[in-house]
Design a protein around this motif. Structure first.
Motif, PDB file in Angstrom:
ATOM      1  N   LEU A   1      53.453 -19.020   7.846  1.00 25.36           N
ATOM      2  CA  LEU A   1      53.022 -19.148   9.810  1.00 25.36           C
ATOM      3  C   LEU A   1      53.861 -19.369  10.744  1.00 25.36           C
ATOM      4  CD1 LEU A   1      51.494 -23.012   9.843  1.00 25.36           C
ATOM      5  CD2 LEU A   1      50.191 -21.143   9.948  1.00 25.36           C
ATOM      6  N   TYR A   2      53.983 -18.011  11.690  1.00 28.06           N
ATOM      7  CA  TYR A   2      54.365 -17.304  12.339  1.00 28.06           C
ATOM      8  C   TYR A   2      54.901 -18.377  14.064  1.00 28.06           C
ATOM      9  CZ  TYR A   2      56.539 -14.677   8.860  1.00 28.06           C
ATOM     10  OH  TYR A   2      57.541 -13.666   9.041  1.00 28.06           O
TER      11      TYR A   2
ATOM     12  N   MET B   1      60.664 -22.485   8.434  1.00 19.65           N
ATOM     13  CA  MET B   1      59.365 -21.600   7.635  1.00 19.65           C
ATOM     14  C   MET B   1      59.500 -20.272   7.494  1.00 19.65           C
ATOM     15  SD  MET B   1      57.767 -21.924  11.780  1.00 19.65           S
ATOM     16  CE  MET B   1      56.102 -21.247  11.404  1.00 19.65           C
ATOM     17  N   TYR B   2      60.316 -19.608   7.785  1.00 16.22           N
ATOM     18  CA  TYR B   2      60.456 -18.018   7.587  1.00 16.22           C
ATOM     19  C   TYR B   2      60.518 -17.718   5.980  1.00 16.22           C
ATOM     20  CZ  TYR B   2      59.161 -17.598  12.097  1.00 16.22           C
ATOM     21  OH  TYR B   2      58.138 -17.974  13.463  1.00 16.22           O
TER      22      TYR B   2
ATOM     23  N   ASP C   1      44.310 -10.328  15.600  1.00 22.24           N
ATOM     24  CA  ASP C   1      44.420  -9.514  15.019  1.00 22.24           C
ATOM     25  C   ASP C   1      45.552  -9.357  14.325  1.00 22.24           C
ATOM     26  OD1 ASP C   1      43.413  -7.406  16.836  1.00 22.24           O
ATOM     27  OD2 ASP C   1      44.232  -7.923  18.411  1.00 22.24           O
ATOM     28  N   LEU C   2      46.800 -10.095  14.059  1.00 22.96           N
ATOM     29  CA  LEU C   2      47.604 -10.528  13.253  1.00 22.96           C
ATOM     30  C   LEU C   2      47.052 -10.959  12.073  1.00 22.96           C
ATOM     31  CD1 LEU C   2      50.520 -12.391  14.377  1.00 22.96           C
ATOM     32  CD2 LEU C   2      50.625  -9.966  13.464  1.00 22.96           C
TER      33      LEU C   2
ATOM     34  N   ARG D   1      55.629  -3.905  21.315  1.00 23.31           N
ATOM     35  CA  ARG D   1      56.352  -4.746  22.743  1.00 23.31           C
ATOM     36  C   ARG D   1      57.292  -4.394  23.381  1.00 23.31           C
ATOM     37  NH1 ARG D   1      55.289 -10.985  21.767  1.00 23.31           N
ATOM     38  NH2 ARG D   1      57.156 -11.385  20.833  1.00 23.31           N
TER      39      ARG D   1
ATOM     40  N   LEU E   1      48.872 -15.797   9.359  1.00 25.17           N
ATOM     41  CA  LEU E   1      49.031 -14.660   8.346  1.00 25.17           C
ATOM     42  C   LEU E   1      48.267 -15.081   7.049  1.00 25.17           C
ATOM     43  CD1 LEU E   1      51.533 -14.288  10.675  1.00 25.17           C
ATOM     44  CD2 LEU E   1      51.717 -12.176   9.069  1.00 25.17           C
TER      45      LEU E   1
ATOM     46  N   PRO F   1      52.691 -15.560  22.373  1.00 24.68           N
ATOM     47  CA  PRO F   1      50.672 -15.330  21.989  1.00 24.68           C
ATOM     48  C   PRO F   1      51.133 -13.353  21.949  1.00 24.68           C
ATOM     49  CG  PRO F   1      50.784 -16.688  24.048  1.00 24.68           C
ATOM     50  CD  PRO F   1      52.214 -16.285  23.790  1.00 24.68           C
ATOM     51  N   PHE F   2      50.101 -12.497  21.112  1.00 22.20           N
ATOM     52  CA  PHE F   2      50.489 -11.693  21.532  1.00 22.20           C
ATOM     53  C   PHE F   2      48.966 -11.046  22.427  1.00 22.20           C
ATOM     54  CE2 PHE F   2      52.925 -11.467  17.171  1.00 22.20           C
ATOM     55  CZ  PHE F   2      53.864 -11.040  18.126  1.00 22.20           C
TER      56      PHE F   2
ATOM     57  N   PRO G   1      53.222  -7.210   9.462  1.00 23.06           N
ATOM     58  CA  PRO G   1      52.399  -7.349  10.812  1.00 23.06           C
ATOM     59  C   PRO G   1      53.269  -7.797  12.284  1.00 23.06           C
ATOM     60  CG  PRO G   1      51.190  -8.246   8.866  1.00 23.06           C
ATOM     61  CD  PRO G   1      52.195  -8.032   8.724  1.00 23.06           C
ATOM     62  N   VAL G   2      53.786  -8.962  11.854  1.00 25.60           N
ATOM     63  CA  VAL G   2      54.398  -8.954  13.025  1.00 25.60           C
ATOM     64  C   VAL G   2      55.572  -8.422  13.461  1.00 25.60           C
ATOM     65  CG1 VAL G   2      56.061 -11.348  13.777  1.00 25.60           C
ATOM     66  CG2 VAL G   2      53.764 -12.001  12.240  1.00 25.60           C
TER      67      VAL G   2
ATOM     68  N   LYS H   1      41.635  -1.885  11.366  1.00 26.34           N
ATOM     69  CA  LYS H   1      42.319  -1.820  10.508  1.00 26.34           C
ATOM     70  C   LYS H   1      41.892  -2.164   9.301  1.00 26.34           C
ATOM     71  CE  LYS H   1      47.101  -1.308  12.353  1.00 26.34           C
ATOM     72  NZ  LYS H   1      48.210  -1.835  13.332  1.00 26.34           N
TER      73      LYS H   1
ATOM     74  N   LYS I   1      53.923  -5.439  15.549  1.00 27.72           N
ATOM     75  CA  LYS I   1      53.171  -6.602  17.103  1.00 27.72           C
ATOM     76  C   LYS I   1      54.498  -6.528  17.968  1.00 27.72           C
ATOM     77  CE  LYS I   1      49.023  -7.768  17.134  1.00 27.72           C
ATOM     78  NZ  LYS I   1      48.690  -6.603  15.993  1.00 27.72           N
TER      79      LYS I   1
ATOM     80  N   LYS J   1      46.864 -16.960  21.469  1.00 24.42           N
ATOM     81  CA  LYS J   1      47.273 -17.397  19.733  1.00 24.42           C
ATOM     82  C   LYS J   1      46.117 -18.926  19.796  1.00 24.42           C
ATOM     83  CE  LYS J   1      51.503 -19.370  18.696  1.00 24.42           C
ATOM     84  NZ  LYS J   1      53.223 -19.554  19.841  1.00 24.42           N
TER      85      LYS J   1
ATOM     86  N   GLU K   1      45.003  -8.601   9.660  1.00 26.68           N
ATOM     87  CA  GLU K   1      46.295  -7.290  10.079  1.00 26.68           C
ATOM     88  C   GLU K   1      47.251  -7.771   9.235  1.00 26.68           C
ATOM     89  OE1 GLU K   1      48.435  -5.999  13.394  1.00 26.68           O
ATOM     90  OE2 GLU K   1      46.376  -5.645  14.766  1.00 26.68           O
ATOM     91  N   SER K   2      47.181  -8.727   8.319  1.00 28.03           N
ATOM     92  CA  SER K   2      48.355  -9.424   7.266  1.00 28.03           C
ATOM     93  C   SER K   2      47.542  -9.075   5.951  1.00 28.03           C
ATOM     94  CB  SER K   2      48.407 -10.959   7.674  1.00 28.03           C
ATOM     95  OG  SER K   2      47.362 -11.495   7.402  1.00 28.03           O
TER      96      SER K   2
END
Lengths: 227, 276
Positions: free
Chosen positions: A93-94, B220-221, A107-108, B37, A83, A98-99, B29-30, A139, B33, A103, A111-112
């Motif tokens: 990073l996240y 990392m967050y 989209d992510l 889900r 993102l 997978p969405f 955004p995360v 978006k 999602k 992955k 969207e960010s």
């Protein structure tokens, strides 16, 4: 003026990106971030090295918290979602599943970047065998980004551009044969229009300076009076 | 902002007000999602349905949503090179250490802890070892404590195990119990060595006398300032001098190695030796 170029692709997109970015004259450009679906076990350094031998800008792997720099192609590996934050200037990073089977998720990333920075974003969806990227592109489009989609007529795997086109019918479709000059011309055009804007705003500024000067004439007179 | 995005923000606001869970650390955004889900897996009609149920006080749904928003992604022997170095370079240092302790922070459903435990067992160092797995998510801790996994996870485990360079006589069969039809678990010795508990790394206390801390894909967050605070106030106070810190691939502590007396073992791998 474009401040970032986001490219999303999956199967078949490596060749397309190589083609898009291979022009020798493409050595000065906004940061380009390329997200390609990869296996977690694939070492993206190989992909980065492959691009470095094909393009004339610097290639780097995306690192958490890195500030994004111009004249650089960023490659994401398959281990994290990518993102942008800080108004689209820094990577984040996240670690997640997978969405929609994808992955890193295109989209992510898209969207960010849907805040005020969207207006200075160019987003491109290329070849792929799923629908990742469509929601994010919609978006971005609604937020004012310049959105482009590879022509499904001449794409190795057309599912991704077809889905994107279905979701964002007003996006620009790239020519069937994308050559290395397409992006160069687009950026040159963008630069000229920006220079024109600068020129116009400079003229306006200079007019307003004149106006201010006339406005402060009495003070000048006053100063003159002191003399 | 579209309607569902707005509803996601309202849902997060309700969660924050009703159960004090603040997800501002995560990117919107995360979270969107993850909420999407959650709506799909719960079979809910829409974002509105979820929001209304939360406002009406559906505690079960609220609890499940918080768990879904904090879930972490994990699997057995994830990033094999880290486990290879743990086996080949870290464990030999503690071959004669009584009461060896390993702490896995943010252990999720336990796969990482059991992966370490299997390697410790192969070195015959399990008898005096304790592995502690902690996570914010109570549901994940319940799964980890039970230590029972579906059979499809066994394929993942076997593939990870086979990818490591281990002595020829290393047998996975001696470490697991796969008597059940659809699930498997670990041998008694491994299960008795692994302990799990909920823990909030931003608020709860450090542990003592830990030899190896594995804190992968959690730092990392945080902002860089918060990362340094966690290292300084939680990780280092828990470690014995000569201990090791293992972080995720996106968590490079090298820029702070002098500040924290951490020496990276190998380029490109985030395993650090603490030489306080």
């Amino acid at each position: 003026m474009y401040k970032r170029i986001l490219i999303g692709g999956s199967a078949g997109s490596f060749e397309q990106v190589s083609q898009l970015l291979s022009a020798e004259s493409l050595y000065h450009c906004p940061p380009i971030i390329f997200i390609m679906h990869l296996s977690e076990n694939y070492d993206a350094k190989n992909l980065c090295n492959a691009f470095q031998s094909l393009v004339h800008i610097k290639c780097k792997l995306v690192q958490n918290h890195d500030w994004i720099e111009s004249d650089t192609l960023y490659i994401a590996d398959g281990r994290y979602h990518v993102l942008l934050d800080n108004d689209g200037q820094r990577f984040r990073l996240y670690d997640d599943e997978p969405f929609h089977y994808a992955k890193p998720s295109i989209d992510l990333l898209f969207e960010s970047c849907c805040g005020s920075e969207a207006k200075s974003t160019l987003a491109i969806v290329l070849s792929g065998a799923n629908s990742d990227g469509s929601t994010g592109l919609k978006k971005l489009f609604d937020a004012g980004a310049h959105c482009c989609i590879a022509s499904p007529n001449n794409t190795p795997h057309s599912a991704m551009p077809t889905s994107a086109l279905h979701t964002v019918p007003n996006a620009e479709v790239l020519p069937d044969e994308v050559d290395s000059q397409w992006l160069v011309k687009l950026l040159a055009c963008d630069k000229r229009s920006t220079e024109h804007l600068h020129h116009t705003s400079k003229s306006k500024l200079s007019n307003s300076v004149h106006a201010s000067a006339s406005d402060i004439k009495p003070s000048n007179t006053l100063v003159g009076g002191h003399q | 902002m579209d309607k569902d995005e707005l509803l996601c923000e309202l849902i997060l606001h309700v969660i924050k007000r009703q159960c004090q869970h603040d997800f501002t650390l995560y990117a919107l955004p995360v979270l969107q999602k993850r909420i999407q889900r959650f709506i799909e897996t719960q079979g809910l009609a829409s974002h509105e349905t979820l929001l209304l149920a939360l406002i009406k006080g559906d505690k079960k749904l609220e609890y499940d949503l918080v768990q879904a928003l904090t879930v972490h992604y994990t699997h057995f022997f994830r990033n094999k090179e880290y486990f290879q170095l743990f086996y080949s370079e870290i464990l030999p240092h503690f071959a004669h250490t009584a009461n060896f302790r390993l702490w896995s922070i943010g252990c999720s459903s336990g796969e990482e802890v059991y992966s370490y435990a299997m390697l410790i067992a192969l070195r015959n160092q399990l008898a005096e070892a304790a592995l502690i797995g902690t996570d914010l998510n109570a549901n994940q801790i319940d799964i980890a404590s039970a230590g029972v996994y579906p059979l499809n996870k066994l394929e993942e485990l076997e593939s990870g195990f086979k990818s490591l360079a281990l002595p020829a006589n290393s047998s996975l069969l001696s470490l697991i119990d796969s008597q059940q039809k659809s699930t498997f678990t670990f041998c008694e010795a491994i299960r008795q060595s692994c302990h799990f508990s909920t823990h909030d790394m931003t608020r709860d206390a450090s542990l003592g006398a830990v030899h190896v801390i594995s804190c992968r894909n959690t730092l990392m967050y945080f902002s860089e300032e918060k990362q340094q605070e966690v290292i300084n106030q939680l990780i280092l106070p828990s470690l014995v001098p000569g201990g090791y810190v293992i972080t995720g691939e996106a968590e490079n502590l090298e820029p702070w190695s002098d500040t924290f007396n951490l020496k990276r073992l190998h380029n490109g791998i985030n395993i650090y030796h603490y030489h306080a």
